[in-house]
Design an enzyme around this catalytic site. Structure first.
Site, PDB file in Angstrom:
ATOM      1  N   THR A   1       0.930  -1.232  -0.033  1.00 37.70           N
ATOM      2  CA  THR A   1      -0.065   0.044   0.123  1.00 37.70           C
ATOM      3  C   THR A   1       0.860   1.361  -0.149  1.00 37.70           C
ATOM      4  O   THR A   1       1.929   1.056   0.528  1.00 37.70           O
ATOM      5  CB  THR A   1      -1.048  -0.057   1.275  1.00 37.70           C
ATOM      6  N   ASP A   2       0.255   2.316  -0.558  1.00 38.70           N
ATOM      7  CA  ASP A   2       1.079   3.461  -0.499  1.00 38.70           C
ATOM      8  C   ASP A   2       1.153   4.352   1.052  1.00 38.70           C
ATOM      9  O   ASP A   2       1.674   5.188   1.304  1.00 38.70           O
ATOM     10  CB  ASP A   2       0.242   4.712  -1.564  1.00 38.70           C
ATOM     11  N   GLU A   3       0.234   3.598   1.864  1.00 33.10           N
ATOM     12  CA  GLU A   3       0.296   3.944   3.569  1.00 33.10           C
ATOM     13  C   GLU A   3       1.552   4.103   4.067  1.00 33.10           C
ATOM     14  O   GLU A   3       1.793   4.476   5.000  1.00 33.10           O
ATOM     15  CB  GLU A   3      -0.959   3.395   3.980  1.00 33.10           C
TER      16      GLU A   3
ATOM     17  N   TYR B   1      -1.802  -0.579  11.141  1.00 36.49           N
ATOM     18  CA  TYR B   1      -1.876  -1.308   9.886  1.00 36.49           C
ATOM     19  C   TYR B   1      -0.956  -0.847   8.833  1.00 36.49           C
ATOM     20  O   TYR B   1      -0.028  -1.910   8.424  1.00 36.49           O
ATOM     21  CB  TYR B   1      -3.140  -0.896   9.078  1.00 36.49           C
TER      22      TYR B   1
ATOM     23  N   LYS C   1       2.192  -3.397   7.274  1.00 37.02           N
ATOM     24  CA  LYS C   1       2.545  -3.520   5.940  1.00 37.02           C
ATOM     25  C   LYS C   1       4.059  -3.133   5.536  1.00 37.02           C
ATOM     26  O   LYS C   1       4.603  -3.701   4.645  1.00 37.02           O
ATOM     27  CB  LYS C   1       1.500  -2.713   5.039  1.00 37.02           C
TER      28      LYS C   1
HETATM   29  P1  NAD Z   1      -9.505  -7.588   2.015  1.00 37.66           P
HETATM   30  O1  NAD Z   1      -9.655  -7.426   3.492  1.00 37.66           O
HETATM   31  O2  NAD Z   1     -10.670  -7.429   1.412  1.00 37.66           O
HETATM   32  O3  NAD Z   1      -9.125  -9.143   1.807  1.00 37.66           O
HETATM   33  C1  NAD Z   1      -8.091  -9.912   2.440  1.00 37.66           C
HETATM   34  C2  NAD Z   1      -8.011 -11.334   2.349  1.00 37.66           C
HETATM   35  O4  NAD Z   1      -7.048 -12.008   3.073  1.00 37.66           O
HETATM   36  C3  NAD Z   1      -9.423 -11.964   2.916  1.00 37.66           C
HETATM   37  O5  NAD Z   1      -9.901 -12.799   1.867  1.00 37.66           O
HETATM   38  C4  NAD Z   1      -9.069 -12.685   4.085  1.00 37.66           C
HETATM   39  O6  NAD Z   1      -9.568 -13.958   4.506  1.00 37.66           O
HETATM   40  C5  NAD Z   1      -7.728 -13.191   3.815  1.00 37.66           C
HETATM   41  N1  NAD Z   1      -6.831 -13.391   4.994  1.00 37.66           N
HETATM   42  C6  NAD Z   1      -6.657 -12.591   5.941  1.00 37.66           C
HETATM   43  N2  NAD Z   1      -5.665 -12.944   7.061  1.00 37.66           N
HETATM   44  C7  NAD Z   1      -5.397 -14.085   6.315  1.00 37.66           C
HETATM   45  C8  NAD Z   1      -4.333 -15.188   6.708  1.00 37.66           C
HETATM   46  N3  NAD Z   1      -3.597 -15.113   7.985  1.00 37.66           N
HETATM   47  N4  NAD Z   1      -4.202 -16.216   5.868  1.00 37.66           N
HETATM   48  C9  NAD Z   1      -4.820 -16.213   4.662  1.00 37.66           C
HETATM   49  N5  NAD Z   1      -5.662 -15.402   4.315  1.00 37.66           N
HETATM   50  C10 NAD Z   1      -6.008 -14.248   4.968  1.00 37.66           C
HETATM   51  O7  NAD Z   1      -8.158  -6.794   1.482  1.00 37.66           O
HETATM   52  P2  NAD Z   1      -8.051  -6.105  -0.010  1.00 37.66           P
HETATM   53  O8  NAD Z   1      -8.504  -4.829   0.084  1.00 37.66           O
HETATM   54  O9  NAD Z   1      -8.561  -7.041  -0.968  1.00 37.66           O
HETATM   55  O10 NAD Z   1      -6.566  -5.993  -0.025  1.00 37.66           O
HETATM   56  C11 NAD Z   1      -5.773  -6.937  -0.414  1.00 37.66           C
HETATM   57  C12 NAD Z   1      -4.175  -6.582  -0.321  1.00 37.66           C
HETATM   58  O11 NAD Z   1      -4.183  -5.251  -1.048  1.00 37.66           O
HETATM   59  C13 NAD Z   1      -3.960  -6.291   1.035  1.00 37.66           C
HETATM   60  O12 NAD Z   1      -2.743  -6.905   1.212  1.00 37.66           O
HETATM   61  C14 NAD Z   1      -4.061  -4.796   1.323  1.00 37.66           C
HETATM   62  O13 NAD Z   1      -2.909  -4.429   2.319  1.00 37.66           O
HETATM   63  C15 NAD Z   1      -3.503  -4.511  -0.311  1.00 37.66           C
HETATM   64  N6  NAD Z   1      -4.182  -3.146  -0.584  1.00 37.66           N
HETATM   65  C16 NAD Z   1      -5.357  -2.973  -0.141  1.00 37.66           C
HETATM   66  C17 NAD Z   1      -5.741  -1.293  -1.014  1.00 37.66           C
HETATM   67  C18 NAD Z   1      -7.268  -1.123  -0.688  1.00 37.66           C
HETATM   68  O14 NAD Z   1      -7.479  -0.171  -1.155  1.00 37.66           O
HETATM   69  N7  NAD Z   1      -8.051  -2.025  -0.313  1.00 37.66           N
HETATM   70  C19 NAD Z   1      -5.038  -0.577  -0.983  1.00 37.66           C
HETATM   71  C20 NAD Z   1      -3.435  -0.687  -1.096  1.00 37.66           C
HETATM   72  C21 NAD Z   1      -3.113  -2.134  -0.920  1.00 37.66           C
HETATM   73  O1  TDX Z   2     -16.684   5.819   8.049  1.00 37.62           O
HETATM   74  C1  TDX Z   2     -15.523   6.633   7.385  1.00 37.62           C
HETATM   75  N1  TDX Z   2     -15.532   7.621   7.249  1.00 37.62           N
HETATM   76  C2  TDX Z   2     -14.546   8.312   6.589  1.00 37.62           C
HETATM   77  O2  TDX Z   2     -14.419   9.572   6.662  1.00 37.62           O
HETATM   78  C3  TDX Z   2     -14.511   5.594   7.057  1.00 37.62           C
HETATM   79  C4  TDX Z   2     -14.592   4.246   6.816  1.00 37.62           C
HETATM   80  C5  TDX Z   2     -13.412   6.397   6.334  1.00 37.62           C
HETATM   81  N2  TDX Z   2     -13.405   7.605   6.238  1.00 37.62           N
HETATM   82  C6  TDX Z   2     -12.153   8.256   5.884  1.00 37.62           C
HETATM   83  C7  TDX Z   2     -10.896   7.893   6.211  1.00 37.62           C
HETATM   84  C8  TDX Z   2      -9.861   8.026   4.962  1.00 37.62           C
HETATM   85  O3  TDX Z   2      -9.534   9.407   4.968  1.00 37.62           O
HETATM   86  O4  TDX Z   2     -11.993   7.977   4.424  1.00 37.62           O
HETATM   87  C9  TDX Z   2     -10.819   7.807   3.686  1.00 37.62           C
HETATM   88  C10 TDX Z   2     -10.909   6.229   3.198  1.00 37.62           C
HETATM   89  O5  TDX Z   2     -11.045   5.465   4.399  1.00 37.62           O
HETATM   90  P1  TDX Z   2     -10.940   3.917   4.145  1.00 37.62           P
HETATM   91  O6  TDX Z   2     -11.932   3.372   3.016  1.00 37.62           O
HETATM   92  O7  TDX Z   2     -10.933   3.368   5.588  1.00 37.62           O
HETATM   93  O8  TDX Z   2      -9.251   3.657   3.485  1.00 37.62           O
HETATM   94  P2  TDX Z   2      -7.927   4.320   4.028  1.00 37.62           P
HETATM   95  O9  TDX Z   2      -7.872   4.274   5.417  1.00 37.62           O
HETATM   96  O10 TDX Z   2      -7.533   5.302   3.437  1.00 37.62           O
HETATM   97  O11 TDX Z   2      -7.166   2.835   3.497  1.00 37.62           O
HETATM   98  C11 TDX Z   2      -7.340   2.042   2.376  1.00 37.62           C
HETATM   99  O12 TDX Z   2      -6.344   2.441   1.413  1.00 37.62           O
HETATM  100  C12 TDX Z   2      -5.038   2.028   1.558  1.00 37.62           C
HETATM  101  C13 TDX Z   2      -7.411   0.766   2.544  1.00 37.62           C
HETATM  102  O13 TDX Z   2      -8.419   0.214   3.564  1.00 37.62           O
HETATM  103  C14 TDX Z   2      -6.114   0.334   2.971  1.00 37.62           C
HETATM  104  O14 TDX Z   2      -6.267  -1.323   2.947  1.00 37.62           O
HETATM  105  C15 TDX Z   2      -5.056   0.373   1.790  1.00 37.62           C
HETATM  106  O15 TDX Z   2      -3.747  -0.147   1.902  1.00 37.62           O
END
Ligand code: NAD
Ligand code: TDX
Length: 355
Positions: free
Chosen positions: A135-137, A161, A165
């Site tokens: 992630t960019d975080e 988190y 990561k």
């Molecule tokens: P998600 O939470 O929707 O899915 C995570 C998956 O991992 C689930 O299916 C869960 O069952 C599985 N999992 C969790 N713990 C596990 C374990 N110990 N063993 C096996 N499986 C396990 O997450 P996502 O949004 O699909 O994100 C996927 C990846 O991308 C993550 O690594 C996250 O950090 C990264 N990422 C997500 C975002 C975003 O905006 N969603 C952005 C940047 C990076």
């Molecule tokens: O109820 C809410 N109200 C609100 O204002 C929630 C859930 C979020 N927010 C804000 C927090 C953030 O500034 O919205 C923005 C986005 O929030 P999230 O959807 O929780 O995402 P963020 O915290 O930015 O992280 C996401 O992007 C990077 C993903 O959850 C991560 O898995 C990924 O790595």
């Protein structure tokens, strides 16, 4: 012969998009290792139900014996690692699970992958890849005028988190530097699209709006995120896997920065067209609530390297992507209902009741 990928977390949001795309294009046979936590959902893989080249294994990446057995049995050409605890607010309330899966689990996976890779014959050894999805975080927070993150931005994670990561990214890079394991790291911005669990901003707002609930914006809604459609993200991962240079990091971003308030206001306008409320414009339900502790002000990603070196470009715009996403949630009320079980309701109570 078709390659085999061992994918972790492929029943989650992004992983299920990647697995489905790989199977629809017949690119690879998939062994999908997923612990099916609250975020893992076999419904996300419904399209692959009768596909003999998609094998879903219910198990944990922290189970080293299971991972070693899957590697020995299926002899994959790549490991694509999505599995993680992924929600920042949950990491603030319970960091342990994040350290366990994101740091320790990635360590277990790397150890098993290294032992497997060491035993491969020369040609297959050269071609093997371990792709880590991050992630960019990990780069921390930008000021309003700062240039976007690049591959050389120093790490500065702020939440449990992002720190977990960052820990996993460092382990992955260390396995390249120390043992030569051919790794690839991708760091991407906020994903959105169909099948995202409704704890994240966009699906949470859609689900709350259609059920007439408040739309809770943290702080003043001034925080900025860079939005990337999940399909564009998965296309980038496939490209990095195919053409990326071992040991390299690639940043992936949608070049679509918005404040949370702007984003939710646009979402409300789409909802007003597609699902109007008798109570008036959806934006009337926006409520400013107590901020997230340590809330990063702004993320923005420069995808210049992946565009230049690998020829990636996103095909979705945020405007069409948001509209398609709203349409999907409206058309898939059953999916939404099934994930909003007792565990979900408890989470909503814990995170929002006292804000
Ligand atoms: P998600 O939470 O929707 O899915 C995570 C998956 O991992 C689930 O299916 C869960 O069952 C599985 N999992 C969790 N713990 C596990 C374990 N110990 N063993 C096996 N499986 C396990 O997450 P996502 O949004 O699909 O994100 C996927 C990846 O991308 C993550 O690594 C996250 O950090 C990264 N990422 C997500 C975002 C975003 O905006 N969603 C952005 C940047 C990076
Ligand atoms: O109820 C809410 N109200 C609100 O204002 C929630 C859930 C979020 N927010 C804000 C927090 C953030 O500034 O919205 C923005 C986005 O929030 P999230 O959807 O929780 O995402 P963020 O915290 O930015 O992280 C996401 O992007 C990077 C993903 O959850 C991560 O898995 C990924 O790595």
């Amino acid at each position: 012969m078709k390659p085999t990928y061992l994918v972790t977390g492929g029943a989650g949001f992004i992983g299920s998009w990647f697995v489905t795309a790989m199977r629809q294009s017949r690119t690879a046979r998939i062994v999908n290792l997923d612990a099916l936590t609250y975020a893992g959902n076999p419904d996300n893989l419904a399209e692959l139900q009768n596909d003999p080249d998609h094998i879903l294994v219910h198990g944990n990446i922290n189970d080293g014996e299971l991972v070693a057995r899957l590697l020995a049995e299926h002899r994959p050409d790549a490991v694509v690692h999505f599995a993680a605890e992924s929600h920042v607010d949950r990491s603030i309330l319970d960091p342990d699970a994040f350290i366990r899966t994101n740091v320790l689990g990635t360590g277990v996976l790397l150890g098993a992958a290294l032992r497997y890779w060491n035993g491969l014959p020369a040609g297959r050894k050269d071609r093997f890849r371990f792709l880590h999805v991050s992630t960019d975080e990990v780069f921390g927070s930008l000021g309003p005028q700062d240039p976007p993150f690049t591959e050389s931005t120093p790490y500065d994670p702020k939440s449990p988190y992002s720190a977990s990561k960052a820990g996993s990214d460092h382990l992955v890079r260390a396995f390249f530097a120390t043992y030569g394991l051919p790794v690839l790291v991708t760091n991407c911005s906020n994903n959105y699209g169909p099948r995202q669990f409704p704890e994240k901003l966009i699906p949470l707002m859609i689900c709350n709006a259609v059920s007439g609930k408040p739309l809770p914006l943290y702080g003043k809604g001034e925080n900025v995120r860079d939005w990337l459609h999940v399909e564009d993200h998965c296309a980038a991962i496939a490209l990095v896997l195919e053409k990326g240079r071992a040991g390299e990091t690639y940043l992936i971003g949608g070049k679509a920065e918005r404040t949370n308030l702007d984003l939710v206001t646009s979402l409300c306008a789409v909802l007003d067209r597609l699902a109007p409320s008798n109570a008036g414009p959806h934006a009337n339900a926006i409520t400013f609530v107590t901020d997230r502790p340590g809330h990063d002000l702004r993320y923005a990603v420069s995808p210049a390297k992946i565009e230049r070196d690998l020829g990636w470009t996103p095909k979705h715009t945020l405007e069409t992507g948001l509209e398609d996403t709203v349409r999907w949630y409206l058309a898939n009320a059953d999916w939404v209902r099934r994930v909003q079980d007792g565990t979900y309701r408890r989470w909503m109570e814990i995170n929002y009741a006292k804000r």
